[in-house]
Motif scaffolding. Sequence first.
Motif, PDB file in Angstrom:
ATOM      1  N   VAL A  55     -11.106  24.950  -9.814  1.00  0.00           N
ATOM      2  CA  VAL A  55     -10.632  25.141 -11.197  1.00  0.00           C
ATOM      3  C   VAL A  55      -9.135  24.854 -11.273  1.00  0.00           C
ATOM      4  N   ARG A  56      -8.394  25.372 -10.302  1.00  0.00           N
ATOM      5  CA  ARG A  56      -6.942  25.141 -10.304  1.00  0.00           C
ATOM      6  C   ARG A  56      -6.616  23.661 -10.103  1.00  0.00           C
ATOM      7  N   THR A  57      -7.393  22.997  -9.247  1.00  0.00           N
ATOM      8  CA  THR A  57      -7.156  21.582  -8.977  1.00  0.00           C
ATOM      9  C   THR A  57      -7.556  20.723 -10.175  1.00  0.00           C
ATOM     10  N   TYR A  58      -8.612  21.102 -10.859  1.00  0.00           N
ATOM     11  CA  TYR A  58      -9.074  20.355 -12.041  1.00  0.00           C
ATOM     12  C   TYR A  58      -7.946  20.225 -13.065  1.00  0.00           C
ATOM     13  N   GLY A  59      -7.221  21.301 -13.259  1.00  0.00           N
ATOM     14  CA  GLY A  59      -6.119  21.276 -14.219  1.00  0.00           C
ATOM     15  C   GLY A  59      -4.974  20.375 -13.814  1.00  0.00           C
ATOM     16  N   ARG A  60      -4.913  20.020 -12.551  1.00  0.00           N
ATOM     17  CA  ARG A  60      -3.814  19.183 -12.046  1.00  0.00           C
ATOM     18  C   ARG A  60      -4.311  17.847 -11.493  1.00  0.00           C
ATOM     19  N   TRP A  61      -5.586  17.553 -11.699  1.00  0.00           N
ATOM     20  CA  TRP A  61      -6.200  16.363 -11.102  1.00  0.00           C
ATOM     21  C   TRP A  61      -5.450  15.083 -11.458  1.00  0.00           C
ATOM     22  N   ASP A  62      -5.043  14.939 -12.719  1.00  0.00           N
ATOM     23  CA  ASP A  62      -4.358  13.712 -13.115  1.00  0.00           C
ATOM     24  C   ASP A  62      -2.977  13.599 -12.477  1.00  0.00           C
ATOM     25  N   GLY A  63      -2.442  14.691 -11.970  1.00  0.00           N
ATOM     26  CA  GLY A  63      -1.144  14.667 -11.306  1.00  0.00           C
ATOM     27  C   GLY A  63      -1.206  14.277  -9.843  1.00  0.00           C
ATOM     28  N   ILE A  64      -2.406  14.190  -9.283  1.00  0.00           N
ATOM     29  CA  ILE A  64      -2.557  13.768  -7.884  1.00  0.00           C
ATOM     30  C   ILE A  64      -2.627  12.245  -7.890  1.00  0.00           C
ATOM     31  N   ALA A  65      -1.504  11.622  -7.580  1.00  0.00           N
ATOM     32  CA  ALA A  65      -1.412  10.163  -7.658  1.00  0.00           C
ATOM     33  C   ALA A  65      -2.316   9.487  -6.627  1.00  0.00           C
ATOM     34  N   ASP A  66      -2.297   9.966  -5.404  1.00  0.00           N
ATOM     35  CA  ASP A  66      -3.113   9.383  -4.330  1.00  0.00           C
ATOM     36  C   ASP A  66      -4.313  10.295  -4.107  1.00  0.00           C
ATOM     37  N   LYS A  67      -5.451   9.914  -4.638  1.00  0.00           N
ATOM     38  CA  LYS A  67      -6.656  10.761  -4.566  1.00  0.00           C
ATOM     39  C   LYS A  67      -7.157  10.923  -3.135  1.00  0.00           C
ATOM     40  N   ARG A  68      -6.667  10.095  -2.205  1.00  0.00           N
ATOM     41  CA  ARG A  68      -7.038  10.276  -0.801  1.00  0.00           C
ATOM     42  C   ARG A  68      -6.457  11.578  -0.253  1.00  0.00           C
ATOM     43  N   ALA A 126       0.568  20.536   5.412  1.00  0.00           N
ATOM     44  CA  ALA A 126      -0.394  21.223   4.548  1.00  0.00           C
ATOM     45  C   ALA A 126       0.052  22.651   4.232  1.00  0.00           C
ATOM     46  N   LEU A 127       0.708  23.294   5.195  1.00  0.00           N
ATOM     47  CA  LEU A 127       1.113  24.688   5.012  1.00  0.00           C
ATOM     48  C   LEU A 127       2.566  24.842   4.572  1.00  0.00           C
ATOM     49  N   GLY A 128       3.287  23.741   4.496  1.00  0.00           N
ATOM     50  CA  GLY A 128       4.676  23.803   4.062  1.00  0.00           C
ATOM     51  C   GLY A 128       5.582  24.499   5.057  1.00  0.00           C
ATOM     52  N   MET A 129       5.370  24.229   6.348  1.00  0.00           N
ATOM     53  CA  MET A 129       6.210  24.827   7.385  1.00  0.00           C
ATOM     54  C   MET A 129       6.588  23.749   8.393  1.00  0.00           C
ATOM     55  N   SER A 130       7.482  24.074   9.291  1.00  0.00           N
ATOM     56  CA  SER A 130       7.895  23.097  10.295  1.00  0.00           C
ATOM     57  C   SER A 130       6.849  23.008  11.406  1.00  0.00           C
ATOM     58  N   ALA A 154      -6.540  14.372  -1.938  1.00  0.00           N
ATOM     59  CA  ALA A 154      -7.160  15.464  -2.690  1.00  0.00           C
ATOM     60  C   ALA A 154      -7.665  16.571  -1.763  1.00  0.00           C
ATOM     61  N   ASP A 155      -8.232  16.223  -0.611  1.00  0.00           N
ATOM     62  CA  ASP A 155      -8.697  17.251   0.326  1.00  0.00           C
ATOM     63  C   ASP A 155      -7.537  18.134   0.782  1.00  0.00           C
ATOM     64  N   ALA A 156      -6.438  17.508   1.153  1.00  0.00           N
ATOM     65  CA  ALA A 156      -5.269  18.268   1.594  1.00  0.00           C
ATOM     66  C   ALA A 156      -4.752  19.158   0.466  1.00  0.00           C
ATOM     67  N   TYR A 157      -4.723  18.619  -0.740  1.00  0.00           N
ATOM     68  CA  TYR A 157      -4.275  19.398  -1.902  1.00  0.00           C
ATOM     69  C   TYR A 157      -5.182  20.603  -2.108  1.00  0.00           C
ATOM     70  N   LEU A 158      -6.490  20.372  -2.071  1.00  0.00           N
ATOM     71  CA  LEU A 158      -7.443  21.463  -2.280  1.00  0.00           C
ATOM     72  C   LEU A 158      -7.365  22.505  -1.166  1.00  0.00           C
ATOM     73  N   ARG A 159      -7.200  22.056   0.077  1.00  0.00           N
ATOM     74  CA  ARG A 159      -7.048  23.025   1.179  1.00  0.00           C
ATOM     75  C   ARG A 159      -5.833  23.904   0.942  1.00  0.00           C
ATOM     76  N   LEU A 213     -15.706  20.979   1.769  1.00  0.00           N
ATOM     77  CA  LEU A 213     -14.733  21.924   1.221  1.00  0.00           C
ATOM     78  C   LEU A 213     -15.236  23.364   1.338  1.00  0.00           C
ATOM     79  N   LEU A 214     -16.537  23.568   1.150  1.00  0.00           N
ATOM     80  CA  LEU A 214     -17.095  24.909   1.307  1.00  0.00           C
ATOM     81  C   LEU A 214     -16.995  25.368   2.762  1.00  0.00           C
ATOM     82  N   ARG A 215     -17.189  24.451   3.697  1.00  0.00           N
ATOM     83  CA  ARG A 215     -17.023  24.816   5.117  1.00  0.00           C
ATOM     84  C   ARG A 215     -15.582  25.244   5.383  1.00  0.00           C
ATOM     85  N   SER A 216     -14.630  24.536   4.802  1.00  0.00           N
ATOM     86  CA  SER A 216     -13.219  24.920   4.967  1.00  0.00           C
ATOM     87  C   SER A 216     -12.964  26.298   4.371  1.00  0.00           C
ATOM     88  N   ALA A 217     -13.497  26.542   3.194  1.00  0.00           N
ATOM     89  CA  ALA A 217     -13.321  27.852   2.553  1.00  0.00           C
ATOM     90  C   ALA A 217     -13.969  28.944   3.393  1.00  0.00           C
TER      91      ALA A 217
END
Length: 188
Positions: free
Chosen positions: A43-56, A136-140, A58-63, A20-24
Motif C-alpha cells: 500500500v505504501r509503495t503503491y502511493g509512490r510507484w510513479d516515483g520509482i524511476a527504475d522499476k528494476r 538497502a538499510l541506509g548504513m555503511s 522495486a524489490d529493493a524499495y519494497l524490502r 516478497l512474502l518470503r522476505s516478509a
Amino acid sequence: MAHGEVLEFEEYVRIRQDALLRSARRLVPDPVDAQDLLQTALVRTYGRWDGIADKRLADAYLRRVMINTRTEWWRARKLEEVPTEQLPDASVDDSTEQHADRALLMDILKVLAPKQRSVVVLRHWEQMSTEETAAALGMSAGTVKSTLHRALARLREELESRGYEGRALEPGKAGRDKAGKERERCAA
C-alpha cells in the motif's frame, strides 16, 4: 497515478508477490503478521510507484519499506514479553529435519534486534552483498559487517544454549554450513 502505472504495479505484484512474502516472512516470525507487513508495504509503495524511476529497483524499495514498517511496529509494540533465562522449546509439527531446522532458525531469529535481523535476512536469505545490504538499510558497509558479526555471535550463543552447538544450520538448507563459514570469516 495513471492507468498504465496502475496496471504496471498490479503486474509487478502478481509476478513478485511470492518472493516478497518470503522476505516478509523472514522479517517477522508470524505468518499472518508477514502477510500484514507485505500488504502494508505494498500500500505504501503503491502511493509512490510513479516515483520509482527504475522499476528494476522495486524489490529493493519494497524490502526497505517492509524493514521500516517492521521497525515502526516493533517500536510501537507494548512490552508484553518477559525476559527469561531459559527459552521454551520450539514446537515443530513437521518431523522432517529441514522443517525442524527452519522452525528453529525462525525461532532463534526472534532473539535479535530488528536491525540485526534485517542484516541477517538480507545477507543470508536474500543473498545480498555487504554493499547491497548497506544500501538497502541506509548504513555503511562497516556497520553491516559489525552488525552481522554481532548477530551471528548472538545466534551462535542461542544455538549453544539450546544444545545445538554441534549442528550446522544454514538458512534454507539443512546440513550445509554457509552461515558458519561467514561467521569464521567475520571472526577473522
